[in-house]
Motif scaffolding. Sequence first.
Motif, PDB file in Angstrom:
ATOM      1  N   GLY A 151       0.819  -1.194   0.000  1.00 26.37           N
ATOM      2  CA  GLY A 151       0.000   0.000   0.000  1.00 26.37           C
ATOM      3  C   GLY A 151       0.855   1.248   0.000  1.00 26.37           C
ATOM      4  N   ARG A 152       0.222   2.414  -0.099  1.00 24.48           N
ATOM      5  CA  ARG A 152       0.907   3.710  -0.080  1.00 24.48           C
ATOM      6  C   ARG A 152       1.976   3.814  -1.166  1.00 24.48           C
ATOM      7  NH1 ARG A 152       2.810   3.648   5.969  1.00 24.48           N
ATOM      8  NH2 ARG A 152       3.071   1.484   5.363  1.00 24.48           N
ATOM      9  N   GLY A 153       1.770   3.105  -2.274  1.00 26.86           N
ATOM     10  CA  GLY A 153       2.702   3.188  -3.390  1.00 26.86           C
ATOM     11  C   GLY A 153       3.914   2.299  -3.265  1.00 26.86           C
ATOM     12  N   LEU A 154       3.958   1.438  -2.254  1.00 31.90           N
ATOM     13  CA  LEU A 154       5.115   0.584  -2.014  1.00 31.90           C
ATOM     14  C   LEU A 154       4.851  -0.837  -2.508  1.00 31.90           C
ATOM     15  CD1 LEU A 154       6.002   1.718   1.613  1.00 31.90           C
ATOM     16  CD2 LEU A 154       7.076   2.457  -0.517  1.00 31.90           C
ATOM     17  N   GLU A 155       5.750  -1.328  -3.373  1.00 28.27           N
ATOM     18  CA  GLU A 155       5.677  -2.700  -3.869  1.00 28.27           C
ATOM     19  C   GLU A 155       7.086  -3.244  -4.048  1.00 28.27           C
ATOM     20  OE1 GLU A 155       1.961  -3.249  -6.831  1.00 28.27           O
ATOM     21  OE2 GLU A 155       3.440  -1.785  -7.513  1.00 28.27           O
ATOM     22  N   THR A 156       7.262  -4.515  -3.727  1.00 28.69           N
ATOM     23  CA  THR A 156       8.552  -5.130  -4.005  1.00 28.69           C
ATOM     24  C   THR A 156       8.696  -5.344  -5.505  1.00 28.69           C
ATOM     25  OG1 THR A 156       7.763  -7.425  -3.894  1.00 28.69           O
ATOM     26  CG2 THR A 156       8.410  -6.376  -1.821  1.00 28.69           C
ATOM     27  N   ALA A 157       9.934  -5.485  -5.948  1.00 26.54           N
ATOM     28  CA  ALA A 157      10.171  -5.801  -7.351  1.00 26.54           C
ATOM     29  C   ALA A 157       9.631  -7.195  -7.656  1.00 26.54           C
ATOM     30  CB  ALA A 157      11.664  -5.744  -7.654  1.00 26.54           C
ATOM     31  N   PRO A 158       9.213  -7.459  -8.901  1.00 25.30           N
ATOM     32  CA  PRO A 158       8.683  -8.787  -9.260  1.00 25.30           C
ATOM     33  C   PRO A 158       9.791  -9.832  -9.306  1.00 25.30           C
ATOM     34  CG  PRO A 158       8.778  -7.346 -11.186  1.00 25.30           C
ATOM     35  CD  PRO A 158       9.140  -6.501 -10.020  1.00 25.30           C
ATOM     36  N   VAL A 159       9.578 -10.949  -8.626  1.00 28.86           N
ATOM     37  CA  VAL A 159      10.624 -11.971  -8.503  1.00 28.86           C
ATOM     38  C   VAL A 159      10.074 -13.364  -8.798  1.00 28.86           C
ATOM     39  CG1 VAL A 159      11.881 -10.625  -6.771  1.00 28.86           C
ATOM     40  CG2 VAL A 159      10.182 -12.297  -6.026  1.00 28.86           C
ATOM     41  N   ASP A 160      11.014 -14.278  -9.084  1.00 33.78           N
ATOM     42  CA  ASP A 160      10.693 -15.697  -9.100  1.00 33.78           C
ATOM     43  C   ASP A 160      11.747 -16.411  -8.254  1.00 33.78           C
ATOM     44  OD1 ASP A 160      12.972 -15.892 -10.686  1.00 33.78           O
ATOM     45  OD2 ASP A 160      11.876 -16.278 -12.544  1.00 33.78           O
ATOM     46  N   ASN A 161      11.904 -17.715  -8.442  1.00 28.19           N
ATOM     47  CA  ASN A 161      12.816 -18.459  -7.575  1.00 28.19           C
ATOM     48  C   ASN A 161      14.295 -18.216  -7.889  1.00 28.19           C
ATOM     49  OD1 ASN A 161      12.218 -19.916 -10.039  1.00 28.19           O
ATOM     50  ND2 ASN A 161      13.382 -21.625  -9.203  1.00 28.19           N
ATOM     51  N   THR A 162      14.606 -17.414  -8.911  1.00 26.10           N
ATOM     52  CA  THR A 162      16.006 -17.092  -9.219  1.00 26.10           C
ATOM     53  C   THR A 162      16.498 -15.850  -8.478  1.00 26.10           C
ATOM     54  OG1 THR A 162      15.475 -15.689 -11.145  1.00 26.10           O
ATOM     55  CG2 THR A 162      15.706 -18.068 -11.538  1.00 26.10           C
ATOM     56  N   TYR A 163      15.637 -15.206  -7.731  1.00 28.00           N
ATOM     57  CA  TYR A 163      15.978 -13.950  -7.058  1.00 28.00           C
ATOM     58  C   TYR A 163      17.119 -14.161  -6.065  1.00 28.00           C
ATOM     59  CZ  TYR A 163      15.346  -9.821  -4.079  1.00 28.00           C
ATOM     60  OH  TYR A 163      15.537  -8.671  -3.347  1.00 28.00           O
ATOM     61  N   GLU A 164      18.129 -13.284  -6.113  1.00 29.66           N
ATOM     62  CA  GLU A 164      19.328 -13.425  -5.288  1.00 29.66           C
ATOM     63  C   GLU A 164      19.276 -12.637  -3.982  1.00 29.66           C
ATOM     64  OE1 GLU A 164      23.095 -13.052  -7.464  1.00 29.66           O
ATOM     65  OE2 GLU A 164      21.929 -13.201  -9.315  1.00 29.66           O
ATOM     66  N   GLY A 165      18.204 -11.907  -3.744  1.00 30.46           N
ATOM     67  CA  GLY A 165      18.083 -11.195  -2.478  1.00 30.46           C
ATOM     68  C   GLY A 165      18.562  -9.757  -2.553  1.00 30.46           C
ATOM     69  N   TYR A 166      18.210  -9.000  -1.521  1.00 30.55           N
ATOM     70  CA  TYR A 166      18.536  -7.578  -1.458  1.00 30.55           C
ATOM     71  C   TYR A 166      19.781  -7.364  -0.611  1.00 30.55           C
ATOM     72  CZ  TYR A 166      17.744  -2.553  -1.395  1.00 30.55           C
ATOM     73  OH  TYR A 166      17.875  -1.194  -1.570  1.00 30.55           O
ATOM     74  N   GLU A 167      20.583  -6.382  -0.972  1.00 33.96           N
ATOM     75  CA  GLU A 167      21.732  -5.983  -0.162  1.00 33.96           C
ATOM     76  C   GLU A 167      21.817  -4.464  -0.124  1.00 33.96           C
ATOM     77  OE1 GLU A 167      25.654  -6.610  -2.067  1.00 33.96           O
ATOM     78  OE2 GLU A 167      24.507  -7.512  -3.720  1.00 33.96           O
TER      79      GLU A 167
END
Length: 272
Positions: A151-167
Amino acid sequence: MTDDRRKTITIVLAFLGLFSVLFHFLMDRSSYIEEKEVLQSVVAKYIEETGCYPAMRKVSYGNPSPLEFQNIYPYLPDNFNFSEDLKYWISVDGKVWIAREEAPSLDLKEEHLFFEREMGFNYYSYLKEGKKERIRVNKIKEGELLVKGEGRGLETAPVDNTYEGYEKQGPVVDVKDKSDGILILSSIEERDSPFFPSLMARIGIGYKPEEWYKRHGFDFYGEEIIGGEYKKGENSSVLESVRILSSDNRWSRWVNVYDPLKPETCYEVIDK
């Protein structure tokens, strides 16, 4: 106080509470949308001029990268501030995404991607052929991407099972153009020159100029800048690139002081 009057007061208070929540929601949403629009414009300009993603790693379908703040810093307005409690990504289509939380973790089983669905105000959507649809179960088909909305304009980036995570991004060298680069070079030469310390020592004054990396570097997360390095260009004796270190041991990328727009590594944009 009569029962009718108590009931009226209760209703009025409930409406006031609901109005304040809605007001806060709309104000927050407006601010995040504006922030995303600024970043999207900056990212589009960077991609157009360099042909590279402003990314910390290779970007691919289902594996967005954290934004590389240093790359887009020269394009940002001087009053733009990143929020240390938010996460910022760029996806393969060049789109910017902002969220408070990490993107979901997905597990591939029998042609479906399963994820742990949380209760509360979060909602989940899936992307298929560029179209976003709400989903009310805890799985999507292989080849689709999952988005977690707050909500409030916040969304995670679209991912699948290849996503390496955030740093977390590294600190930023404060250089937007060649003139800023010249100031950095001057600061390094001033610090390393034996002339001023020896001169001041002769007249009995201790001279210790501020370290160049403290003067020309900062961290969006508020950590102290405690170190810096510089190096010469290949096959050259000319000082060319610098980088800085934060107190929690994060390095900035190497920045060319003569051409700060030049990426250290070009993660080429995929032509879709």
